[in-house]
Design an enzyme around this catalytic site. Structure first.
Site, PDB file in Angstrom:
ATOM      1  N   TYR A 126      -1.376   3.927   3.673  1.00  0.00           N
ATOM      2  CA  TYR A 126      -0.562   4.700   4.599  1.00  0.00           C
ATOM      3  C   TYR A 126      -1.255   4.688   5.969  1.00  0.00           C
ATOM      4  CZ  TYR A 126       3.618   7.418   5.202  1.00  0.00           C
ATOM      5  OH  TYR A 126       4.874   7.808   5.576  1.00  0.00           O
TER       6      TYR A 126
ATOM      7  N   HIS B  81      -2.647   4.499   9.634  1.00  0.00           N
ATOM      8  CA  HIS B  81      -2.271   5.026  10.947  1.00  0.00           C
ATOM      9  C   HIS B  81      -3.252   4.460  11.982  1.00  0.00           C
ATOM     10  CE1 HIS B  81      -5.656   7.649  10.261  1.00  0.00           C
ATOM     11  NE2 HIS B  81      -5.075   8.199   9.220  1.00  0.00           N
TER      12      HIS B  81
ATOM     13  N   HIS C 299      -6.993   4.207  11.080  1.00  0.00           N
ATOM     14  CA  HIS C 299      -7.400   3.056  10.261  1.00  0.00           C
ATOM     15  C   HIS C 299      -7.405   1.786  11.108  1.00  0.00           C
ATOM     16  CE1 HIS C 299      -5.363   5.635   7.067  1.00  0.00           C
ATOM     17  NE2 HIS C 299      -6.564   5.479   6.570  1.00  0.00           N
TER      18      HIS C 299
END
Ligand code: PAF
Length: 299
Positions: A32, A34, A37
């Site tokens: 997931y 964003h 990261h």
């Protein structure tokens, strides 16, 4: 860009790269992805020939009743985002691949470092993190690995594990990435209602106020009791907030402090629940004004 779902597939990719004597940077994630990261992938790309990103929601770091099942997942988006940020391979194993039937070995940093802050309410969390990170290091065999300062306690513990086990990996910790409203980016932010999200901005505000006060030089400005009060006051007045902890500790050892030393950084760390979502945030406080770090730091 490749996708490896098994250790064998990753090995095949890795062996080809070995033959070319390339350096490998590694960004472990639970997906997931964003901008936080992506900043790690970009930092890894800047310092290495190749970058591997793992996407693995690690069951051993979630306690009973925590959000393992509902942790957000979006492999297609993650794969595309990782490619765009510069990843060369994505490792996306199954839980059985990482923990085959009968696996019972855990890697644990013992002592207070893992039992305070988030360790107090999540008893086996860091044991799960250090176990999976060790397994991933063994599979990926990176030259450098990149973690976010957002998970400040995790970063301290991983550095300790790498030092204690003499692992041949350089650990780099990169700054927190925040949204425009100051909220630290987290995969769990999507669970916040608009009201919770608005009130969650108080974490950054409280930490920011403490940071400014700590470096102001006024009488008592280095006192941990005063600084924690400043942070608590900002958060506690938000009706939807439930504070888990607000603590100021030595930034390297996580030892307790009564005052911030003039020559050592302190970590102001908070964990706060908004409904069923638990958010963490932190700032480095120092007696000399510094602001939030802009660069990654390595050991
Ligand atoms: O920080 C995370 O996302 C996880 O704790 C990590 C390091 C990928 C281990 O599962």
């Amino acid at each position: 860009m490749s996708m490896a779902r098994t250790i064998r597939e990753f090995e095949r990719w890795r062996l080809e790269q070995d033959a070319k004597h390339k350096t490998l940077g590694f960004v472990p994630t639970m997906g997931y992805l964003h901008r936080g990261h992506l900043s790690l992938i970009q930092a890894a790309k800047a310092e290495n020939d190749l970058v591997a990103v793992s996407i693995f929601v690690n069951p051993t770091q979630f306690g009973p009743g925590e959000d393992y099942e509902r942790y957000p997942r979006d492999l297609q988006h993650d794969y595309e985002a990782a490619v765009a940020a510069g990843a060369d391979v994505v490792f996306h194993p199954s839980a059985e691949e990482i923990y085959p039937s009968g696996a019972s070995t855990m890697v644990e940093v013992t002592g207070k470092m893992t039992t305070k802050l988030c360790g107090a309410s999540r008893p086996n969390h860091f044991r799960g993190v250090t176990t999976v990170v060790s397994i991933l290091f063994n599979i990926i065999r990176p030259d450098r690995a990149y973690f976010g300062q957002k998970d400040a306690q995790q970063a301290v513990i991983i550095r300790k594990m790498v030092r204690d086990l003499h692992l041949p990996v350089q650990v780099t910790v990169c700054p927190i990435i925040r949204d425009e409203d100051g909220l630290a980016l987290s995969s769990r932010n999507i669970f916040l209602t608009p009201q919770e999200r608005a009130q969650a901005r108080s974490l950054n505000r409280g930490l920011q106020k403490a940071m400014e006060y700590a470096s102001s030089g006024v009488d008592g400005s280095r006192k941990v009791s005063i600084l924690t009060k400043i942070i608590r006051a900002e958060i506690a007045c938000q009706p939807l907030s439930a504070i888990d902890y607000v603590e100021i500790l030595d930034a390297e050892t996580l030892d307790e402090l009564t005052e911030i030393a003039p020559d050592r950084d302190a970590l102001a760390a908070v964990a706060v629940r908004f409904g069923s979502t638990r958010l963490i945030d932190s700032r480095i406080l120092s007696a000399a004004p510094k602001g939030e770090p802009l660069l990654c730091t390595s050991i």
